[in-house]
Design an enzyme around this catalytic site. Structure first.
Site, PDB file in Angstrom:
ATOM      1  N   GLY A 113       0.816  -1.220   0.000  1.00  0.00           N
ATOM      2  CA  GLY A 113       0.000   0.000   0.000  1.00  0.00           C
ATOM      3  C   GLY A 113       0.842   1.259   0.000  1.00  0.00           C
ATOM      4  N   CYS A 114       1.900   1.268   0.792  1.00  0.00           N
ATOM      5  CA  CYS A 114       2.759   2.453   0.888  1.00  0.00           C
ATOM      6  C   CYS A 114       3.550   2.659  -0.400  1.00  0.00           C
ATOM      7  CB  CYS A 114       3.701   2.321   2.072  1.00  0.00           C
ATOM      8  SG  CYS A 114       2.825   2.242   3.652  1.00  0.00           S
ATOM      9  N   THR A 115       3.928   1.562  -1.056  1.00  0.00           N
ATOM     10  CA  THR A 115       4.609   1.663  -2.347  1.00  0.00           C
ATOM     11  C   THR A 115       3.673   2.258  -3.391  1.00  0.00           C
ATOM     12  OG1 THR A 115       6.044  -0.225  -1.847  1.00  0.00           O
ATOM     13  CG2 THR A 115       5.763   0.363  -4.169  1.00  0.00           C
ATOM     14  N   GLY A 129       3.239   6.001  -2.722  1.00  0.00           N
ATOM     15  CA  GLY A 129       4.421   6.763  -3.125  1.00  0.00           C
ATOM     16  C   GLY A 129       4.542   6.884  -4.621  1.00  0.00           C
TER      17      GLY A 129
END
Length: 325
Positions: free
Chosen positions: A44-46, A49
């Site tokens: 999710g964070c990738t 970003g």
């Protein structure tokens, strides 16, 4: 501290992906996006970003991602995924808590739009990553467009005369004076002075100083005497008495605030200044009298003033009053 309807960003300093200091001051003077994500290199964070990276030029490069990861971890994350956002390390989640993006030690995926004054203009808590960057960009553009438009209160302000006799609340009058008192002044001398006239007896005294053309002011429930004195302000070269300029600026602030609050605030020059000073014990220069009240009493106006009240606003062409060289 002056209250604002928007929350200010906390005054923080964190390390970036290169181990350099990045503080809240880096966010001032521009529109920025600050987002908090739980852990580098997770799916999710990738995705988040990368989504902000794809739109980085649309955000003018001003996107900052903050997580509890170490500087080494965010450096690796940024390099490995080809991210173009600025990444910061907040290992103790202190800054996240200050923003409201952490609770009970747990980081909440969150996004904030920050304006050039350090105000948080929009926030998203418990973010769902899919489509989020696009939604933020839409709001980012809307805020900038709104801020770059002419101020609505300036556009609406007119020298209206159709003033109702209905009372104006004390707290509203106080806000008008507070707005005026926030005006800039030479060397911060604040040379403006105000007398708020509300009682029937004192209003009637002030009515005796008005010119015939200002008959309509006698319906105003509040009148403000604005005055100053040379010694209250800066006396500068070439006979520049800055108390006059400063006091005029304060009146401008008052008029804008009044319009925002749905009030007429109409300054006039048609009165006997000597008589005003004698009646109210004023030393100095009476700059203006301002009638304050609510609009809608148009039937009190003569034919000429009715036409002006309901007609188009008349302004000279910009080219006549401004030259860009």
């Amino acid at each position: 501290m002056i209250e604002s309807k928007y929350r200010l960003i906390p005054q923080f300093t964190l390390k970036d992906e290169d181990g350099n200091d990045f503080s809240w001051k880096h966010l001032l003077g521009k529109y920025s996006v600050v987002y908090f994500y739980p852990k580098a290199n997770t799916p999710g964070c990738t995705m988040e970003g990368l989504d902000f990276t794809k739109l980085i030029d649309e955000f003018n490069g001003n996107v900052v991602g903050i997580s509890p990861d170490s500087c080494n971890a965010i450096s690796n994350f940024k390099s490995k995924k080809g991210l173009k956002v600025k990444l910061l390390s907040d290992p103790e989640k202190i800054v996240a808590e200050q923003f409201g993006a952490a609770k009970d030690g747990k980081l909440i995926r969150s996004t904030f739009i920050v304006d050039p004054w350090g105000r948080i203009r929009k926030e998203w808590l418990k973010v769902s990553v899919s489509g989020h960057a696009e939604e933020v960009l839409e709001e980012y553009r809307r805020i900038i467009e709104e801020d770059n438009a002419l101020n609505d209160s300036i556009l609406l302000r007119r020298a209206f005369r159709g003033i109702r006799p209905d009372p104006v609340e004390d707290d509203k009058i106080e806000k008008l004076i507070k707005a005026a008192h926030l005006a800039p002044s030479c060397m911060n001398k604040q040379p403006w002075r105000f007398i708020v006239v509300k009682s029937k007896e004192n209003l009637e005294k002030l009515h005796t100083t008005l010119s015939e053309g200002n008959y309509w002011m006698k319906h105003a429930p509040v009148m403000i005497i604005v005055y100053t004195d040379d010694e209250l302000g800066c006396q500068l070269s070439d006979r520049r008495n800055y108390s006059l300029f400063d006091t005029g600026t304060a009146v401008g602030f008052l008029l804008t605030q009044a319009t925002q609050m749905g009030l007429i605030a109409h300054p006039v020059a048609g009165y006997d200044p000597i008589k005003v000073k004698e009646l109210f014990g004023i030393n100095g220069i009476v700059i203006t009298l301002i009638a304050v009240g609510y609009w809608g009493n148009i039937e009190i106006l003569n034919e000429k003033h009715t036409a002006v009240e309901l007609g188009d606003r008349m302004r000279k062409p910009i080219e006549e009053v401004c030259k860009i060289i």
